[in-house]
Scaffold this motif. Structure first.
Motif, PDB file in Angstrom:
ATOM      1  N   ARG A   1       0.838  -1.196   0.000  1.00 23.49           N
ATOM      2  CA  ARG A   1       0.000   0.000   0.000  1.00 23.49           C
ATOM      3  C   ARG A   1       0.877   1.251   0.000  1.00 23.49           C
ATOM      4  O   ARG A   1       0.609   2.208  -0.737  1.00 23.49           O
ATOM      5  CB  ARG A   1      -0.925  -0.023   1.221  1.00 23.49           C
ATOM      6  CG  ARG A   1      -1.788   1.173   1.363  1.00 23.49           C
ATOM      7  CD  ARG A   1      -2.862   1.203   0.296  1.00 23.49           C
ATOM      8  NE  ARG A   1      -3.670   2.397   0.464  1.00 23.49           N
ATOM      9  CZ  ARG A   1      -4.064   3.155  -0.510  1.00 23.49           C
ATOM     10  NH1 ARG A   1      -3.787   2.835  -1.758  1.00 23.49           N
ATOM     11  NH2 ARG A   1      -4.767   4.220  -0.287  1.00 23.49           N
ATOM     12  N   LEU A   2       1.929   1.264   0.775  1.00 20.14           N
ATOM     13  CA  LEU A   2       2.852   2.406   0.807  1.00 20.14           C
ATOM     14  C   LEU A   2       3.560   2.583  -0.535  1.00 20.14           C
ATOM     15  O   LEU A   2       3.773   3.712  -0.999  1.00 20.14           O
ATOM     16  CB  LEU A   2       3.871   2.241   1.934  1.00 20.14           C
ATOM     17  CG  LEU A   2       3.349   2.459   3.355  1.00 20.14           C
ATOM     18  CD1 LEU A   2       4.461   2.150   4.371  1.00 20.14           C
ATOM     19  CD2 LEU A   2       2.851   3.871   3.557  1.00 20.14           C
ATOM     20  N   ASP A   3       3.949   1.462  -1.169  1.00 19.01           N
ATOM     21  CA  ASP A   3       4.597   1.550  -2.485  1.00 19.01           C
ATOM     22  C   ASP A   3       3.663   2.171  -3.522  1.00 19.01           C
ATOM     23  O   ASP A   3       4.085   2.995  -4.345  1.00 19.01           O
ATOM     24  CB  ASP A   3       5.049   0.163  -2.948  1.00 19.01           C
ATOM     25  CG  ASP A   3       6.255  -0.351  -2.155  1.00 19.01           C
ATOM     26  OD1 ASP A   3       6.932   0.492  -1.512  1.00 19.01           O
ATOM     27  OD2 ASP A   3       6.510  -1.572  -2.194  1.00 19.01           O
ATOM     28  N   ARG A   4       2.378   1.772  -3.468  1.00 21.30           N
ATOM     29  CA  ARG A   4       1.413   2.365  -4.404  1.00 21.30           C
ATOM     30  C   ARG A   4       1.277   3.874  -4.151  1.00 21.30           C
ATOM     31  O   ARG A   4       1.225   4.673  -5.088  1.00 21.30           O
ATOM     32  CB  ARG A   4       0.046   1.694  -4.239  1.00 21.30           C
ATOM     33  CG  ARG A   4      -0.073   0.368  -4.921  1.00 21.30           C
ATOM     34  CD  ARG A   4      -1.516  -0.081  -4.959  1.00 21.30           C
ATOM     35  NE  ARG A   4      -2.157   0.103  -3.648  1.00 21.30           N
ATOM     36  CZ  ARG A   4      -2.881  -0.815  -3.023  1.00 21.30           C
ATOM     37  NH1 ARG A   4      -3.113  -1.974  -3.580  1.00 21.30           N
ATOM     38  NH2 ARG A   4      -3.394  -0.567  -1.842  1.00 21.30           N
ATOM     39  N   GLU A   5       1.254   4.286  -2.918  1.00 23.60           N
ATOM     40  CA  GLU A   5       1.142   5.705  -2.588  1.00 23.60           C
ATOM     41  C   GLU A   5       2.400   6.470  -3.025  1.00 23.60           C
ATOM     42  O   GLU A   5       2.320   7.577  -3.522  1.00 23.60           O
ATOM     43  CB  GLU A   5       0.909   5.906  -1.090  1.00 23.60           C
ATOM     44  CG  GLU A   5      -0.504   5.615  -0.646  1.00 23.60           C
ATOM     45  CD  GLU A   5      -1.531   6.499  -1.330  1.00 23.60           C
ATOM     46  OE1 GLU A   5      -1.325   7.745  -1.414  1.00 23.60           O
ATOM     47  OE2 GLU A   5      -2.546   5.966  -1.805  1.00 23.60           O
ATOM     48  N   LYS A   6       3.588   5.819  -2.824  1.00 25.93           N
ATOM     49  CA  LYS A   6       4.839   6.453  -3.265  1.00 25.93           C
ATOM     50  C   LYS A   6       4.822   6.682  -4.769  1.00 25.93           C
ATOM     51  O   LYS A   6       5.221   7.747  -5.256  1.00 25.93           O
ATOM     52  CB  LYS A   6       6.050   5.594  -2.885  1.00 25.93           C
ATOM     53  CG  LYS A   6       6.486   5.735  -1.465  1.00 25.93           C
ATOM     54  CD  LYS A   6       7.738   4.894  -1.212  1.00 25.93           C
ATOM     55  CE  LYS A   6       8.143   4.915   0.230  1.00 25.93           C
ATOM     56  NZ  LYS A   6       9.310   4.072   0.498  1.00 25.93           N
ATOM     57  N   GLU A   7       4.371   5.704  -5.519  1.00 27.39           N
ATOM     58  CA  GLU A   7       4.284   5.837  -6.980  1.00 27.39           C
ATOM     59  C   GLU A   7       3.319   6.957  -7.355  1.00 27.39           C
ATOM     60  O   GLU A   7       3.572   7.755  -8.264  1.00 27.39           O
ATOM     61  CB  GLU A   7       3.853   4.514  -7.618  1.00 27.39           C
ATOM     62  CG  GLU A   7       4.902   3.429  -7.570  1.00 27.39           C
ATOM     63  CD  GLU A   7       6.183   3.825  -8.263  1.00 27.39           C
ATOM     64  OE1 GLU A   7       6.124   4.430  -9.360  1.00 27.39           O
ATOM     65  OE2 GLU A   7       7.258   3.569  -7.695  1.00 27.39           O
ATOM     66  N   SER A   8       2.221   7.015  -6.642  1.00 27.69           N
ATOM     67  CA  SER A   8       1.239   8.069  -6.889  1.00 27.69           C
ATOM     68  C   SER A   8       1.869   9.439  -6.625  1.00 27.69           C
ATOM     69  O   SER A   8       1.714  10.378  -7.415  1.00 27.69           O
ATOM     70  CB  SER A   8       0.018   7.845  -6.003  1.00 27.69           C
ATOM     71  OG  SER A   8      -0.846   8.949  -6.065  1.00 27.69           O
ATOM     72  N   PHE A   9       2.593   9.560  -5.496  1.00 29.17           N
ATOM     73  CA  PHE A   9       3.249  10.829  -5.183  1.00 29.17           C
ATOM     74  C   PHE A   9       4.359  11.157  -6.177  1.00 29.17           C
ATOM     75  O   PHE A   9       4.562  12.323  -6.515  1.00 29.17           O
ATOM     76  CB  PHE A   9       3.802  10.819  -3.755  1.00 29.17           C
ATOM     77  CG  PHE A   9       2.755  11.084  -2.709  1.00 29.17           C
ATOM     78  CD1 PHE A   9       1.973  12.225  -2.743  1.00 29.17           C
ATOM     79  CD2 PHE A   9       2.549  10.173  -1.685  1.00 29.17           C
ATOM     80  CE1 PHE A   9       1.011  12.453  -1.779  1.00 29.17           C
ATOM     81  CE2 PHE A   9       1.595  10.394  -0.712  1.00 29.17           C
ATOM     82  CZ  PHE A   9       0.814  11.537  -0.756  1.00 29.17           C
ATOM     83  N   LYS A  10       5.086  10.154  -6.637  1.00 31.63           N
ATOM     84  CA  LYS A  10       6.139  10.399  -7.634  1.00 31.63           C
ATOM     85  C   LYS A  10       5.532  10.947  -8.916  1.00 31.63           C
ATOM     86  O   LYS A  10       6.076  11.868  -9.536  1.00 31.63           O
ATOM     87  CB  LYS A  10       6.921   9.117  -7.918  1.00 31.63           C
ATOM     88  CG  LYS A  10       7.913   8.750  -6.846  1.00 31.63           C
ATOM     89  CD  LYS A  10       8.684   7.505  -7.219  1.00 31.63           C
ATOM     90  CE  LYS A  10       9.621   7.071  -6.099  1.00 31.63           C
ATOM     91  NZ  LYS A  10      10.333   5.842  -6.416  1.00 31.63           N
TER      92      LYS A  10
END
Length: 157
Positions: free
Chosen positions: A22-31
């Motif tokens: 879930r954090l990785d998906r959010e990081k990608e979204s923020f990137k």
């Protein structure tokens, strides 16, 4: 009815894996959002630079326009003064006035200048029309004796 299946989390590793995904998906979204932000930031800087250039160009154009308008006004003023001088000269010559007196004519419209020229011409014609009077004195009489001569003439009359 629709029934949802839910898997229960039994170990800490499973929880960590779910949270990590879930954090990785959010990081990608923020990137992705950060990349969009950087792009917008660069575009904004570009637009601000163009805006500054346009403002400078606008100020230059205003300055040139102001200078041009002043130059046009000066030239129109000169043309008007030349036209007035030509009109005064023409009216002066039409009324028989000397060329040198054309500048002395007063008035801002053609009718006013004509009236002034006619008035001045009337004064000039009166003084030009009269011949100087003939001297009544006898040229043989010396100026010292002229007073005595005039006294004797008056006694005789």
């Amino acid at each position: 009815m629709f029934r949802m299946s839910f898997k229960t989390i039994e170990t800490q590793a499973e929880l960590d894996a779910i949270i990590k995904s879930r954090l990785d998906r959010e990081k990608e979204s923020f990137k992705a959002k950060l990349a969009d932000y950087e792009q917008l930031k660069a575009h904004n800087a570009e637009l601000e630079q163009q805006n500054a250039e346009y403002k400078t160009a606008l100020e230059d154009a205003k300055t040139k326009a102001s200078t041009s308008e002043q130059s046009i006004a000066d030239l129109q003023s000169k043309v008007t003064s030349y036209e007035q001088a030509q009109l005064r000269t023409k009216i002066a010559l039409q009324n028989g006035l000397p060329f040198d007196l054309a500048d002395r004519l007063a008035g801002s419209t053609e009718e006013e200048i004509k009236a002034d020229a006619e008035k001045l011409a009337g004064l000039m014609n009166v003084s030009q029309g009269l011949s100087p009077l003939k001297s009544t004195e006898d040229p043989s009489i010396v100026s010292k004796d002229a007073a005595y001569h005039a006294l004797v003439q008056n006694l005789n009359n």
